[in-house]
Each structure stands twice: as structure tokens, then as C-alpha cells.
Design a protein around this motif. Sequence first.
Motif, PDB file in Angstrom:
ATOM      1  N   ILE A  67       0.748  -1.129  -0.102  1.00 23.71           N
ATOM      2  CA  ILE A  67       0.054   0.161   0.105  1.00 23.71           C
ATOM      3  C   ILE A  67       0.932   1.465   0.074  1.00 23.71           C
ATOM      4  O   ILE A  67       0.490   2.109  -0.917  1.00 23.71           O
ATOM      5  CB  ILE A  67      -0.999   0.067   1.088  1.00 23.71           C
ATOM      6  N   ALA A  68       1.965   1.073   0.607  1.00 23.39           N
ATOM      7  CA  ALA A  68       2.655   2.489   1.095  1.00 23.39           C
ATOM      8  C   ALA A  68       3.528   2.654  -0.386  1.00 23.39           C
ATOM      9  O   ALA A  68       3.607   3.843  -0.886  1.00 23.39           O
ATOM     10  CB  ALA A  68       3.567   2.068   2.172  1.00 23.39           C
ATOM     11  N   THR A  69       3.881   1.512  -1.015  1.00 22.93           N
ATOM     12  CA  THR A  69       4.633   1.593  -2.385  1.00 22.93           C
ATOM     13  C   THR A  69       3.668   2.220  -3.462  1.00 22.93           C
ATOM     14  O   THR A  69       4.311   2.928  -4.074  1.00 22.93           O
ATOM     15  CB  THR A  69       5.317   0.310  -2.740  1.00 22.93           C
ATOM     16  N   PHE A  70       2.492   1.630  -3.538  1.00 22.21           N
ATOM     17  CA  PHE A  70       1.941   2.038  -4.853  1.00 22.21           C
ATOM     18  C   PHE A  70       0.570   3.303  -4.523  1.00 22.21           C
ATOM     19  O   PHE A  70       0.309   4.016  -5.552  1.00 22.21           O
ATOM     20  CB  PHE A  70       1.060   0.748  -5.263  1.00 22.21           C
ATOM     21  N   VAL A  71       0.457   3.727  -3.170  1.00 21.61           N
ATOM     22  CA  VAL A  71      -0.334   4.653  -2.881  1.00 21.61           C
ATOM     23  C   VAL A  71       0.376   5.909  -2.964  1.00 21.61           C
ATOM     24  O   VAL A  71      -0.135   7.056  -3.211  1.00 21.61           O
ATOM     25  CB  VAL A  71      -1.264   4.554  -1.777  1.00 21.61           C
ATOM     26  N   PHE A  72       1.311   5.981  -2.284  1.00 17.25           N
ATOM     27  CA  PHE A  72       2.223   7.246  -2.169  1.00 17.25           C
ATOM     28  C   PHE A  72       3.145   7.461  -3.051  1.00 17.25           C
ATOM     29  O   PHE A  72       3.992   6.381  -3.411  1.00 17.25           O
ATOM     30  CB  PHE A  72       2.654   7.161  -0.634  1.00 17.25           C
ATOM     31  N   PRO A  73       3.762   8.579  -3.283  1.00 20.20           N
ATOM     32  CA  PRO A  73       4.820   8.808  -4.390  1.00 20.20           C
ATOM     33  C   PRO A  73       6.304   8.400  -3.498  1.00 20.20           C
ATOM     34  O   PRO A  73       6.520   8.511  -2.415  1.00 20.20           O
ATOM     35  CB  PRO A  73       5.069  10.332  -4.431  1.00 20.20           C
ATOM     36  N   GLU A  74       7.369   8.060  -4.432  1.00 21.00           N
ATOM     37  CA  GLU A  74       8.619   7.640  -3.844  1.00 21.00           C
ATOM     38  C   GLU A  74       9.149   8.682  -2.905  1.00 21.00           C
ATOM     39  O   GLU A  74      10.258   8.440  -2.174  1.00 21.00           O
ATOM     40  CB  GLU A  74       9.411   6.980  -4.921  1.00 21.00           C
ATOM     41  N   THR A  75       9.013   9.802  -3.349  1.00 18.82           N
ATOM     42  CA  THR A  75       9.653  11.145  -2.657  1.00 18.82           C
ATOM     43  C   THR A  75       8.900  11.542  -1.382  1.00 18.82           C
ATOM     44  O   THR A  75       9.312  12.429  -0.577  1.00 18.82           O
ATOM     45  CB  THR A  75       9.714  12.111  -3.674  1.00 18.82           C
ATOM     46  N   LYS A  76       7.840  10.816  -1.097  1.00 19.02           N
ATOM     47  CA  LYS A  76       7.127  11.407   0.242  1.00 19.02           C
ATOM     48  C   LYS A  76       8.043  11.213   1.478  1.00 19.02           C
ATOM     49  O   LYS A  76       8.650  10.285   1.739  1.00 19.02           O
ATOM     50  CB  LYS A  76       5.944  10.637   0.378  1.00 19.02           C
ATOM     51  N   ARG A  77       8.112  12.186   2.249  1.00 17.79           N
ATOM     52  CA  ARG A  77       8.756  12.425   3.471  1.00 17.79           C
ATOM     53  C   ARG A  77       7.496  12.405   4.416  1.00 17.79           C
ATOM     54  O   ARG A  77       6.715  13.040   4.563  1.00 17.79           O
ATOM     55  CB  ARG A  77       9.615  13.488   3.587  1.00 17.79           C
ATOM     56  N   LEU A  78       7.829  11.329   5.521  1.00 16.88           N
ATOM     57  CA  LEU A  78       6.778  11.259   6.666  1.00 16.88           C
ATOM     58  C   LEU A  78       6.786  12.178   7.727  1.00 16.88           C
ATOM     59  O   LEU A  78       8.013  12.617   8.175  1.00 16.88           O
ATOM     60  CB  LEU A  78       7.047   9.998   7.111  1.00 16.88           C
ATOM     61  N   SER A  79       5.622  12.864   8.232  1.00 18.88           N
ATOM     62  CA  SER A  79       5.558  13.496   9.400  1.00 18.88           C
ATOM     63  C   SER A  79       5.808  12.824  10.548  1.00 18.88           C
ATOM     64  O   SER A  79       6.065  11.653  10.657  1.00 18.88           O
ATOM     65  CB  SER A  79       4.110  14.058   9.319  1.00 18.88           C
ATOM     66  N   GLU A  80       6.091  13.418  11.614  1.00  8.65           N
ATOM     67  CA  GLU A  80       6.204  13.045  13.156  1.00  8.65           C
ATOM     68  C   GLU A  80       5.282  11.735  13.206  1.00  8.65           C
ATOM     69  O   GLU A  80       5.589  10.711  13.723  1.00  8.65           O
ATOM     70  CB  GLU A  80       6.029  13.877  14.033  1.00  8.65           C
ATOM     71  N   ARG A  81       3.894  12.207  13.054  1.00  9.87           N
ATOM     72  CA  ARG A  81       2.740  11.408  13.317  1.00  9.87           C
ATOM     73  C   ARG A  81       2.715   9.937  12.755  1.00  9.87           C
ATOM     74  O   ARG A  81       2.864   8.736  13.151  1.00  9.87           O
ATOM     75  CB  ARG A  81       1.313  11.722  13.421  1.00  9.87           C
ATOM     76  N   GLU A  82       2.894  10.383  11.307  1.00 10.98           N
ATOM     77  CA  GLU A  82       3.148   8.878  10.426  1.00 10.98           C
ATOM     78  C   GLU A  82       4.262   8.056  10.802  1.00 10.98           C
ATOM     79  O   GLU A  82       4.158   6.946  10.716  1.00 10.98           O
ATOM     80  CB  GLU A  82       3.374   9.365   9.054  1.00 10.98           C
ATOM     81  N   THR A  83       5.490   8.750  10.962  1.00  9.66           N
ATOM     82  CA  THR A  83       6.580   7.773  11.360  1.00  9.66           C
ATOM     83  C   THR A  83       6.357   6.998  12.622  1.00  9.66           C
ATOM     84  O   THR A  83       6.899   5.760  12.850  1.00  9.66           O
ATOM     85  CB  THR A  83       7.899   8.863  11.312  1.00  9.66           C
ATOM     86  N   ALA A  84       5.709   7.850  13.826  1.00  8.81           N
ATOM     87  CA  ALA A  84       5.508   6.921  14.929  1.00  8.81           C
ATOM     88  C   ALA A  84       4.554   5.958  14.616  1.00  8.81           C
ATOM     89  O   ALA A  84       4.541   4.731  15.415  1.00  8.81           O
ATOM     90  CB  ALA A  84       4.789   8.096  16.025  1.00  8.81           C
TER      91      ALA A  84
END
Length: 463
Positions: A67-84
Amino acid sequence: MSDTDLSVLPGQRRGNWIRLRTLILLRWMAITGQLTAVAIAYWGLRLDLELGLCFLLIGAAVIVNLIATFVFPETKRLSERETAALALFDILQLGLLLSLTGGLHNPFALLLLGPVTVSASVLTLRSTLLLGAVAVAAVTLLGLVHLPLRTAAGEVLRTPPVLLAGTWAALVIALVFLSIYSRRISSEMHAMSDALTATQMALAREQKLTDLGGVVAAAAHELGTPLATIKLTSAELMEELGEHPELREDAALIRDQADRCRDILRSMGRAGKEDLLVKQAPLEEIVREAVEPHEDRGKRIRHALSPACEGPQPSVLRRPEIVHGLRNLVQNAVDFARGEVRIESGWTPDRIWIRIADDGPGFPSGVLARIGEPFMRSRRSERERAQRPGYEGMGLGLFIAKTLLERSGAELTFANGGDAPRGPGGAPALRGAIVEVAWPRRKIDAVAGETPVPRGQNRPISA
């Protein structure tokens, strides 16, 4: 002591640091390791595992990665909440997988340290505490609730209770220790990075001012004669204003000189010229330039030459880092002085030094050994806040000054008036803070040093 007034630095914003692609690749590695471990345990070691449930948990990690590979762009950087959230998923997924494979009896339980240690490096304290608490709870539950490891013959593989308790304690202690260690090291690295960024900003600003001064000096030097001629001719025209044929010659002269000025400006605009004179200055002039912005701040600033001076006053390199570093030190002294700042400069055939002393309270004894570290905070009393209301106490000013001056080859000594070492000029008279900046003469001597300033006409600046 002093600080540079800077806005939020790039390194102080830790959000959006982690690329999603990085975590995806790490999770693929973890998935591969989990599949390998389960396969070896089931088919190689003949252990009786809940193979379906194990593959179900591993499949959940695969689905999240897809899901993370195909839904989000490769260059996406995660926010604090997403990383946690992703780190929390990794802890829960690994904890459930371990509960199916022996709990703390499984030696791979130490892998729970990974997500928490990584989060301590990049996430805020609140997120780190949350993930650490979840990891400790998972370790505790794994010691109590888990499916036993069984061989194909039905034998249960168990760790002795005492050793199991030791494993639990070791994992909990490791979680706490590694989190604190990782966060401390990471914070120091980020602070140093921010401080170095501030230093580069300060040096770049000073370099621009120096370059601007060189351009102005070069323009004044190059245009001096034609502008003087224009002024003289204009005065003559004003005196002889009227219809006289001879005025045409004066008008032609004005035109010629104006054309000459235009040509010079055009030449400077294309290539520019470096003014050799602004690259060096007498030592007293360097001190005067550092003191000038602070002369009207209500404190008396005195500059004197040391009686230990030997020979004529040296001409030193007028580098931006030297001027800006000394300016920061003078700012510190003025900020904390009660009424007077004394600056003493001196030289010998082998050494050049500048000593800055104030009559303030001096350096606190508790931070004297740490002076020059970036973002060195300390609590201030109400009287200190009233004395210097805009001061945040981050330690950036001294760090910038120390870094820039050491880059020029200087050695800095910080002391209080009663503890200051005696230099060639004798003991300082004031009892406040003392800062001594000393160079080997060869480092900054503009005539006989390692990098002497060329003599002669100004040269075009090479591209």
C-alpha cells in the motif's frame, strides 16, 4: 555569553525528515528475515509452529508495504505522526509474531529494540516515550502470554525461570538505555549541525559585507580622478554661465569624463576588481572595526596597546571570520559589562593577541569549562533577565566566534579576571570575564605570513 539573532534553523525542524521509501526498504528486509527464520525453524529445525498465523502476520507487513509503495509517491517524507504510527505497527507486528513463536524464549525477541532506538533518534520525546512504553508492555506480555516452542517430538523448549526473568530485565534496561543514548547522541549531532549552519550564515553575511566594502573602495579609487574633474568643470561652468563659445569645450570635457565613468562602471560590473587594500589592515584597525557597532550602547570601551609589543604594528589579514568573531566577543563583553570594557592588543615576532575584558560578573564557574558549546542553556535570575532582556542563552554567539576564529588559526582562552593567566601584557586589571584570542603571527600577518597579500595594482577578479 553572546548570541546571534537567527530565525529557526533548518536542523531544528525535525518533521519530514524520514523518507517513506527508506522505511519501505527496511521493512522488506525485515519481512525477508522473518520469512527466513520461520522457514528454517519449521522445515529445518522441525519446530511445531502455527505456520498459518505466522504467515498471516508477515502478510500484514507485506500488505502495508505494498500500500505504501503504490499509493504514496517515492519522494514522500513522513511526518512525525506517520513515522510514529509505522514504528508502532512494526512493534506490534513483531510482538505478535514472537508470541506465536515462544515469546521471550525466542532469542529474536531482542529485535524489539530496533524500532524504539530508531524513533529515539528522529522523533520527539513524547513519541519516543509512547513507543518505549508500548515496547516495554510487549516485552512484559511476551514473558507471560505466548505459545510455547515445541519440537516435532512434542518436547517444549523452555528457558529456566531465572534466566527468563533476566532476559526480561535485560530487554527493558536495553530499551531504556539505548533510547536515552541514541536520543542524546542524535540531539548533540543536530545541535552541532544547527550551530554550524548558523556559523556559515554569519560568515556568508560578513563575506557579503566585506565584498561590498571592496566594491565601494574600488569604485572610489577608480572614479576619483574623473569625478573630481567633473566637479571642477561644473564649478567653472556655473561661474561662466552665459552664451560663450568657450563653454562648449567645457561641456565636451564633461561629456568625455562622464563617458569615462560609464566605461569604468561597466568594466567593474562585468568582471570587478579586488581591492588589495581592503584585504589587510593594521591590527588596531581590525579591533576598531569589531568595536564600532557597539560603541553607542552605553558602555565605555577602551582599547590600548600592550606594553609588551615588540617592533612596529603588524598589518594583518582582514578576513571576514576574524572581524565577525571578534565582533561577537566584543558584543558579549558589552552585554555583560557593568560600565567598562577594555581591549588590549599586542604582538611579538612570533605571536599576535587580542584580550577582551569586562567589569561584569564573569563566567559562571559551572559553565566555564563548557564555553563554546552550541545551544548551551542555563537558568537565569530575574536580575539577569532585566539586564539582558532579549538574551535567550543558546550559546550560539560564542560558538560562532570560537569556530570562526579557530578557522583563522587562533587559540581562544576563557577565564575570569581573578583566574586569567598572565600574558605578555601582564595580568588584566578588570575582574569580570576575560577572553584572549591569540594567533601564531605567521597565520594572519599580511606581509610576512603564510598567505601574504599581493602588492601592486588591483587585479581583475577571475571568473
